[in-house]
Design a protein around this motif. Structure first.
Motif, PDB file in Angstrom:
ATOM      1  N   THR A  20       0.854  -1.187   0.000  1.00  0.00           N
ATOM      2  CA  THR A  20       0.000   0.000   0.000  1.00  0.00           C
ATOM      3  C   THR A  20       0.888   1.234   0.000  1.00  0.00           C
ATOM      4  O   THR A  20       2.115   1.124   0.085  1.00  0.00           O
ATOM      5  N   THR A  21       0.242   2.397  -0.078  1.00  0.00           N
ATOM      6  CA  THR A  21       1.004   3.639   0.013  1.00  0.00           C
ATOM      7  C   THR A  21       0.924   4.157   1.449  1.00  0.00           C
ATOM      8  O   THR A  21      -0.081   3.949   2.135  1.00  0.00           O
ATOM      9  N   VAL A  22       1.986   4.820   1.885  1.00  0.00           N
ATOM     10  CA  VAL A  22       1.956   5.538   3.173  1.00  0.00           C
ATOM     11  C   VAL A  22       2.707   6.845   2.969  1.00  0.00           C
ATOM     12  O   VAL A  22       3.611   6.916   2.127  1.00  0.00           O
ATOM     13  N   LEU A  39       5.730  -0.880   1.486  1.00  0.00           N
ATOM     14  CA  LEU A  39       5.059   0.406   1.676  1.00  0.00           C
ATOM     15  C   LEU A  39       5.664   1.405   0.713  1.00  0.00           C
ATOM     16  O   LEU A  39       6.883   1.610   0.703  1.00  0.00           O
ATOM     17  N   LEU A  40       4.796   2.007  -0.096  1.00  0.00           N
ATOM     18  CA  LEU A  40       5.253   2.972  -1.100  1.00  0.00           C
ATOM     19  C   LEU A  40       4.944   4.390  -0.630  1.00  0.00           C
ATOM     20  O   LEU A  40       3.783   4.719  -0.369  1.00  0.00           O
ATOM     21  N   VAL A  41       6.002   5.198  -0.522  1.00  0.00           N
ATOM     22  CA  VAL A  41       5.768   6.628  -0.327  1.00  0.00           C
ATOM     23  C   VAL A  41       5.510   7.159  -1.735  1.00  0.00           C
ATOM     24  O   VAL A  41       6.425   7.521  -2.473  1.00  0.00           O
ATOM     25  N   GLY A  42       4.244   7.081  -2.134  1.00  0.00           N
ATOM     26  CA  GLY A  42       3.888   7.389  -3.518  1.00  0.00           C
ATOM     27  C   GLY A  42       3.771   8.893  -3.734  1.00  0.00           C
ATOM     28  O   GLY A  42       3.462   9.642  -2.802  1.00  0.00           O
ATOM     29  N   ASP A  43       3.990   9.297  -4.985  1.00  0.00           N
ATOM     30  CA  ASP A  43       3.753  10.714  -5.276  1.00  0.00           C
ATOM     31  C   ASP A  43       2.241  10.994  -5.305  1.00  0.00           C
ATOM     32  O   ASP A  43       1.818  12.147  -5.441  1.00  0.00           O
ATOM     33  N   SER A  44       1.430   9.942  -5.100  1.00  0.00           N
ATOM     34  CA  SER A  44      -0.008  10.141  -4.877  1.00  0.00           C
ATOM     35  C   SER A  44      -0.239  10.940  -3.597  1.00  0.00           C
ATOM     36  O   SER A  44      -1.367  11.362  -3.336  1.00  0.00           O
ATOM     37  N   VAL A  45       0.824  11.172  -2.811  1.00  0.00           N
ATOM     38  CA  VAL A  45       0.709  12.087  -1.668  1.00  0.00           C
ATOM     39  C   VAL A  45       0.141  13.429  -2.128  1.00  0.00           C
ATOM     40  O   VAL A  45      -0.587  14.100  -1.389  1.00  0.00           O
ATOM     41  N   VAL A 110      13.756   2.958  -5.053  1.00  0.00           N
ATOM     42  CA  VAL A 110      13.058   4.074  -5.712  1.00  0.00           C
ATOM     43  C   VAL A 110      12.181   3.499  -6.821  1.00  0.00           C
ATOM     44  O   VAL A 110      12.595   2.582  -7.528  1.00  0.00           O
ATOM     45  N   LYS A 111      10.967   4.038  -6.956  1.00  0.00           N
ATOM     46  CA  LYS A 111      10.088   3.634  -8.066  1.00  0.00           C
ATOM     47  C   LYS A 111      10.150   4.691  -9.157  1.00  0.00           C
ATOM     48  O   LYS A 111      10.068   5.887  -8.861  1.00  0.00           O
ATOM     49  N   ILE A 112      10.300   4.220 -10.396  1.00  0.00           N
ATOM     50  CA  ILE A 112      10.351   5.134 -11.540  1.00  0.00           C
ATOM     51  C   ILE A 112       9.306   4.704 -12.556  1.00  0.00           C
ATOM     52  O   ILE A 112       9.231   3.536 -12.927  1.00  0.00           O
ATOM     53  N   GLY A 134      10.106  -0.859 -11.041  1.00  0.00           N
ATOM     54  CA  GLY A 134       9.586  -0.290 -12.293  1.00  0.00           C
ATOM     55  C   GLY A 134       8.098   0.000 -12.176  1.00  0.00           C
ATOM     56  O   GLY A 134       7.440  -0.435 -11.222  1.00  0.00           O
ATOM     57  N   HIS A 135       7.562   0.735 -13.132  1.00  0.00           N
ATOM     58  CA  HIS A 135       6.115   1.060 -13.129  1.00  0.00           C
ATOM     59  C   HIS A 135       5.670   1.198 -14.581  1.00  0.00           C
ATOM     60  O   HIS A 135       6.124   2.115 -15.285  1.00  0.00           O
ATOM     61  N   ILE A 136       4.816   0.259 -15.024  1.00  0.00           N
ATOM     62  CA  ILE A 136       4.326   0.283 -16.408  1.00  0.00           C
ATOM     63  C   ILE A 136       2.789   0.311 -16.422  1.00  0.00           C
ATOM     64  O   ILE A 136       2.157   0.159 -15.391  1.00  0.00           O
ATOM     65  N   LEU A 177       8.073  -5.017 -10.614  1.00  0.00           N
ATOM     66  CA  LEU A 177       7.382  -3.979 -11.386  1.00  0.00           C
ATOM     67  C   LEU A 177       6.002  -3.744 -10.795  1.00  0.00           C
ATOM     68  O   LEU A 177       5.360  -4.672 -10.305  1.00  0.00           O
ATOM     69  N   ILE A 178       5.563  -2.483 -10.877  1.00  0.00           N
ATOM     70  CA  ILE A 178       4.150  -2.156 -10.634  1.00  0.00           C
ATOM     71  C   ILE A 178       3.485  -2.149 -12.013  1.00  0.00           C
ATOM     72  O   ILE A 178       4.031  -1.582 -12.965  1.00  0.00           O
ATOM     73  N   GLY A 179       2.317  -2.765 -12.118  1.00  0.00           N
ATOM     74  CA  GLY A 179       1.555  -2.731 -13.372  1.00  0.00           C
ATOM     75  C   GLY A 179       0.217  -2.081 -13.088  1.00  0.00           C
ATOM     76  O   GLY A 179      -0.639  -2.661 -12.414  1.00  0.00           O
ATOM     77  N   GLY A 200       0.234  -5.578  -9.082  1.00  0.00           N
ATOM     78  CA  GLY A 200      -0.805  -4.908  -9.861  1.00  0.00           C
ATOM     79  C   GLY A 200      -1.615  -3.902  -9.071  1.00  0.00           C
ATOM     80  O   GLY A 200      -1.756  -4.001  -7.846  1.00  0.00           O
ATOM     81  N   ILE A 201      -2.129  -2.920  -9.810  1.00  0.00           N
ATOM     82  CA  ILE A 201      -3.140  -1.998  -9.254  1.00  0.00           C
ATOM     83  C   ILE A 201      -4.171  -1.813 -10.368  1.00  0.00           C
ATOM     84  O   ILE A 201      -3.854  -1.281 -11.438  1.00  0.00           O
ATOM     85  N   GLY A 202      -5.351  -2.363 -10.168  1.00  0.00           N
ATOM     86  CA  GLY A 202      -6.375  -2.339 -11.206  1.00  0.00           C
ATOM     87  C   GLY A 202      -5.994  -3.189 -12.398  1.00  0.00           C
ATOM     88  O   GLY A 202      -6.412  -2.919 -13.516  1.00  0.00           O
ATOM     89  N   GLN A 210      -0.572  -7.150  -5.023  1.00  0.00           N
ATOM     90  CA  GLN A 210      -1.510  -6.035  -5.225  1.00  0.00           C
ATOM     91  C   GLN A 210      -1.028  -4.834  -4.425  1.00  0.00           C
ATOM     92  O   GLN A 210      -0.486  -4.981  -3.330  1.00  0.00           O
ATOM     93  N   ILE A 211      -1.247  -3.657  -5.007  1.00  0.00           N
ATOM     94  CA  ILE A 211      -1.016  -2.413  -4.271  1.00  0.00           C
ATOM     95  C   ILE A 211      -2.243  -1.530  -4.446  1.00  0.00           C
ATOM     96  O   ILE A 211      -2.823  -1.483  -5.536  1.00  0.00           O
ATOM     97  N   LEU A 212      -2.666  -0.885  -3.367  1.00  0.00           N
ATOM     98  CA  LEU A 212      -3.752   0.102  -3.432  1.00  0.00           C
ATOM     99  C   LEU A 212      -3.307   1.329  -2.658  1.00  0.00           C
ATOM    100  O   LEU A 212      -2.502   1.221  -1.710  1.00  0.00           O
ATOM    101  N   VAL A 213      -3.816   2.481  -3.043  1.00  0.00           N
ATOM    102  CA  VAL A 213      -3.557   3.717  -2.299  1.00  0.00           C
ATOM    103  C   VAL A 213      -4.251   3.582  -0.939  1.00  0.00           C
ATOM    104  O   VAL A 213      -5.441   3.239  -0.875  1.00  0.00           O
ATOM    105  N   SER A 214      -3.516   3.822   0.146  1.00  0.00           N
ATOM    106  CA  SER A 214      -4.052   3.550   1.490  1.00  0.00           C
ATOM    107  C   SER A 214      -5.336   4.325   1.765  1.00  0.00           C
ATOM    108  O   SER A 214      -6.302   3.772   2.298  1.00  0.00           O
TER     109      SER A 214
HETATM  110  O1  KIV Z   1       1.974   7.078  -6.179  1.00  0.00           O
HETATM  111  C1  KIV Z   1       1.275   6.057  -6.103  1.00  0.00           C
HETATM  112  O2  KIV Z   1       0.393   5.924  -5.242  1.00  0.00           O
HETATM  113  C2  KIV Z   1       1.496   4.981  -7.059  1.00  0.00           C
HETATM  114  C3  KIV Z   1       0.568   3.815  -6.992  1.00  0.00           C
HETATM  115  C4  KIV Z   1      -0.621   4.132  -7.833  1.00  0.00           C
HETATM  116  C5  KIV Z   1       1.201   2.558  -7.392  1.00  0.00           C
HETATM  117  O3  KIV Z   1       2.351   5.059  -7.886  1.00  0.00           O
END
Ligand code: KIV
Length: 258
Positions: A20-22, A39-45, A110-112, A134-136, A177-179, A200-202, A210-214
């Protein structure tokens, strides 16, 4: 024992990786207590916490701020931080410097976002000691080009490109990889073709994790969530109710009491 790249990779074909993201130390601690793997510190922040419309506004300084907050929690989970918009096609020195800062802020990797075109850069980063996720598929940082979020891999050409991207990133040294929003059948093909896990996400049930935004999965958002999200909680309602009870208790002079 802390989760390593090897732990994440060894889960492929054993059980799905759960991620998930945190964005802060409270959520990092809670997710870690639930023993999530990554745990992904996503730019979805930017869109979940900072009030931006897209992730394009998120800067390296913001990512460093949130990454160090998460890293101070000292989780068992593996921590990945997003390389923000605008870096992946920059000079190698700039990309390396940004990744170095994210790692020094406490990220394990790092995720790119991107495929074949950034594979040579990813190879140089991995060779320099920066682990890369990775992220595709749907790349949210490309939203200005895309116009709107959509599923990827519906046409034969797009499916072929995704598979080539996945191979190029694996060959470049990505540990996983994230897909995002990839057609289920294409995600299955990628997962079967790669040695590294596809999270995967979706992207359906055939991914290796699986990863989902927290905030989406917790129901801690005032915005609509993507259709593939299942809300495992309804924290928004709990928060509103707690604020209302607090307000009522103060107005009715029930809180504080003597
Ligand atoms: O920033 C993010 O939350 C992400 C996810 C959608 C994987 O990249």
């Amino acid at each position: 024992m802390n989760t390593s790249i090897q732990t994440i990779q060894s889960l492929k074909c054993v059980r799905p990786i759960v991620a998930t993201t945190v964005y802060d130390s409270v959520m990092a601690q809670l997710a870690d207590q639930a023993c999530l793997d990554l745990l992904l510190v996503g730019d979805s922040v930017g869109t979940t916490l900072l009030g931006f419309e897209t992730t394009v506004n998120v800067t390296l300084e913001m990512m460093l701020h949130h990454t160090s907050a998460v890293a101070r929690t000292e989780t068992k989970a593996f921590i990945v931080s997003d390389l923000p918009f605008g870096y992946s096609h920059d000079d190698f020195e700039h990309i390396f410097d940004a990744c170095r800062k994210l790692i020094q802020a406490g990220a394990d990797a790092v995720k790119i976002e991107g495929g074949n075109s950034i594979a040579p850069t990813i190879k140089r980063l991995v060779d320099s000691g920066i682990p890369i996720l990775g992220h595709i598929g749907l790349l949210p940082q490309q939203i200005k080009n895309l116009g709107k979020y959509r599923k990827f891999g519906k046409t034969e050409t797009e499916a072929k490109t995704l598979i080539q991207d996945a191979h190029a990133l694996e060959d470049a040294g990505c540990f996983a990889l994230i897909g995002e929003m990839i057609e289920d059948t294409v995600a299955k093909e990628i997962s079967q073709a790669l040695e590294v896990p596809l999270i995967g996400i979706g992207s359906g049930v055939h991914c290796d994790g699986q990863i989902l935004v927290s905030n989406d999965l917790l129901g801690l958002t005032t915005k609509p969530v993507p259709s593939f999200v299942h809300k495992f909680g309804n924290l928004s309602e709990n928060v509103i109710q707690s604020f209302q009870e607090y307000k009522n208790a103060v107005i009715e002079r029930k809180y504080p009491n003597e």
